[in-house]
Scaffold this motif. Structure first.
Motif, short mmCIF file in Angstrom:
data_model
loop_
_atom_site.label_atom_id
_atom_site.label_comp_id
_atom_site.label_asym_id
_atom_site.label_seq_id
_atom_site.Cartn_x
_atom_site.Cartn_y
_atom_site.Cartn_z
N ALA A 175 -1.72 -4.89 9.29
CA ALA A 175 -0.50 -5.55 10.11
C ALA A 175 -0.68 -6.34 11.09
O ALA A 175 0.01 -7.26 11.47
CB ALA A 175 0.10 -4.22 10.74
N GLU A 176 -2.23 -6.63 11.53
CA GLU A 176 -2.63 -7.75 12.36
C GLU A 176 -2.34 -8.99 11.87
O GLU A 176 -2.36 -10.13 12.46
CB GLU A 176 -3.77 -7.57 13.25
CG GLU A 176 -3.58 -6.28 14.20
CD GLU A 176 -5.02 -5.99 14.87
OE1 GLU A 176 -5.87 -6.76 14.31
OE2 GLU A 176 -5.24 -5.10 15.53
N VAL A 177 -2.53 -9.22 10.52
CA VAL A 177 -2.85 -10.41 9.96
C VAL A 177 -2.01 -10.74 8.52
O VAL A 177 -2.15 -11.62 7.81
CB VAL A 177 -4.38 -10.48 9.35
CG1 VAL A 177 -5.22 -10.61 10.83
CG2 VAL A 177 -4.91 -9.41 8.66
N ALA A 178 -1.06 -9.55 8.37
CA ALA A 178 -0.42 -9.57 7.05
C ALA A 178 0.91 -8.75 7.14
O ALA A 178 0.97 -8.24 8.12
CB ALA A 178 -1.13 -9.08 6.11
N GLU A 179 1.81 -9.13 6.34
CA GLU A 179 3.13 -8.38 6.09
C GLU A 179 2.67 -6.90 5.46
O GLU A 179 1.96 -6.97 4.57
CB GLU A 179 4.08 -8.89 5.55
CG GLU A 179 4.56 -10.12 6.32
CD GLU A 179 4.98 -9.88 7.64
OE1 GLU A 179 5.89 -8.90 7.88
OE2 GLU A 179 5.20 -11.05 8.25
N VAL A 180 2.92 -5.78 5.95
CA VAL A 180 2.48 -4.59 5.13
C VAL A 180 3.96 -3.98 4.63
O VAL A 180 4.88 -3.60 5.36
CB VAL A 180 1.71 -3.63 6.05
CG1 VAL A 180 1.74 -2.33 5.22
CG2 VAL A 180 0.62 -4.22 6.80
N THR B 22 0.91 -1.20 0.21
CA THR B 22 0.02 0.11 0.26
C THR B 22 0.95 1.26 0.07
O THR B 22 2.26 1.15 -0.25
CB THR B 22 -0.75 -0.01 1.11
OG1 THR B 22 -2.10 0.92 1.19
CG2 THR B 22 -0.22 0.07 2.55
N CYS B 23 0.33 2.23 -0.01
CA CYS B 23 1.00 3.57 0.32
C CYS B 23 0.73 4.46 1.56
O CYS B 23 0.07 3.86 2.48
CB CYS B 23 0.63 4.42 -0.92
SG CYS B 23 -1.20 4.92 -0.88
N ALA B 24 1.55 5.51 1.73
CA ALA B 24 1.73 6.17 3.07
C ALA B 24 0.20 6.67 3.48
O ALA B 24 -0.23 6.83 4.51
CB ALA B 24 2.87 7.06 2.96
N ASP B 25 -0.38 7.21 2.58
CA ASP B 25 -1.68 7.97 2.56
C ASP B 25 -2.80 6.92 2.87
O ASP B 25 -4.08 7.34 2.79
CB ASP B 25 -1.92 8.83 1.47
CG ASP B 25 -1.11 9.96 1.39
OD1 ASP B 25 -0.28 10.31 2.63
OD2 ASP B 25 -0.93 10.74 0.50
N ALA B 26 -2.65 5.71 2.67
CA ALA B 26 -3.70 4.64 2.97
C ALA B 26 -4.42 4.89 4.49
O ALA B 26 -3.58 5.36 5.23
CB ALA B 26 -3.15 3.30 3.09
N PRO B 27 -5.68 4.50 4.46
CA PRO B 27 -6.23 4.92 5.86
C PRO B 27 -5.48 4.34 6.97
O PRO B 27 -5.28 2.98 6.96
CB PRO B 27 -7.65 4.29 5.66
CG PRO B 27 -7.95 4.18 4.08
CD PRO B 27 -6.62 4.09 3.55
N ALA B 28 -5.31 5.06 7.88
CA ALA B 28 -4.34 4.56 9.06
C ALA B 28 -5.04 3.23 9.97
O ALA B 28 -4.24 2.45 10.35
CB ALA B 28 -4.09 5.60 10.00
N GLN B 29 -6.27 3.25 9.95
CA GLN B 29 -6.90 2.43 10.92
C GLN B 29 -7.05 1.00 10.02
O GLN B 29 -6.35 -0.13 10.56
CB GLN B 29 -8.30 2.61 11.08
CG GLN B 29 -9.05 1.52 11.85
CD GLN B 29 -10.62 1.96 12.32
OE1 GLN B 29 -11.06 3.05 11.91
NE2 GLN B 29 -11.05 1.18 12.84
#
Length: 258
Positions: free
Chosen positions: A158-163, A145-152
């Motif tokens: 990040a809880e279920v995947a590598e980001v 994804t990108c830095a401006d993706a929704p923070a939530q």
């Protein structure tokens, strides 16, 4: 980079080589081995009808034959990572790659299956879906994804995947490819969709196209293997090899020129 051993298992699917030099039969692992001696390689994989349709009723599955299904599984077995756009992952109801018994020997020294890497700006996913919850620990799904993706949503991912964050307002695909390579994921198989393939071509990040040509005419205004603004000039390809089967299907490997 070693693509595949030549000693394919007994009964492995074979095709007739037509180009570069006619040969009666070649096994799929011999025909579609990844090239050696390159730092990394990005192969896009598609099936399309004679008139260019990439789906029937919104899905690609109806276009392929048994050999194409074996080739699809082979490409997954050869891959270090399987790259896919978020839209395709949702439409095709993606889960983790399956451990394919026929091609299991090709993954010796690696994880039993390659991880999925899903590209998304919005991160509009169901994070309780099998794509995330059923991925094995040694091949966790990767979210690009990108830095401006929704923070939530990033926190949920990040809880279920590598980001992997690549780019600020949009995903920088060249940076994303570089990040995958830095993790040792050098054989990258892109399964679409058409928009991701178009964007990868536009940034020069595709080395090869594996295209199965189905002997069907679909018509309508459905999906093609590309979607986006017209290339100007068109992207040139060179035919590296061409294979066929008696049922009229063709299997092509194109290389990006320039």
């Amino acid at each position: 980079m070693n693509g595949a051993p030549s000693d394919a298992p007994p009964g492995a699917p074979s095709v007739n080589r037509l180009v570069p030099a006619p040969l009666e039969t070649v096994t799929l692992p011999e025909a579609f081995a990844f090239p050696e001696g390159v730092e990394h390689w990005v192969r896009a994989v598609f099936v399309a009808s004679v008139d260019g349709a990439a789906t029937i009723a919104g899905h690609a599955g109806g276009l392929g034959n048994d050999t194409d299904k074996s080739l699809f599984a082979l490409n997954r077995a050869l891959a270090d990572v399987i790259l896919v756009g978020a839209g395709t992952a949702r439409i095709e109801d993606y889960g983790p790659a399956e451990d394919d018994r026929q091609w299991r020997h090709l993954r010796q020294g690696r994880t039993p299956t390659a991880p999925m890497a899903v590209v998304s700006h919005s991160l509009d996913f169901d994070f309780s879906s099998p794509l995330f919850t059923e991925a094995p620990d040694d091949a966790r799904t990767i979210v690009i994804t990108c830095a401006d993706a929704p923070a939530q949503a990033r926190a949920q991912a990040a809880e279920v995947a590598e980001v992997v964050v690549a780019g600020r307002s949009t995903v920088n695909l060249s940076a994303a490819i570089a990040e995958l390579v830095s993790r040792g994921l050098t054989r990258i198989v892109c399964e679409g969709g058409p928009r991701l393939f178009t964007d990868l071509l536009r940034t020069g990040d595709v080395d090869e196209l594996s295209l199965t040509r189905s002997p069907m005419l679909v018509a309508g205004d459905g999906t093609s293997i590309l979607h986006g603004a017209r290339f100007d000039p068109p992207a040139d390809l060179s035919l590296a090899s061409l294979y066929g089967t008696d049922d009229g299907y063709l299997y092509l490997l194109y290389r990006r020129t320039g």
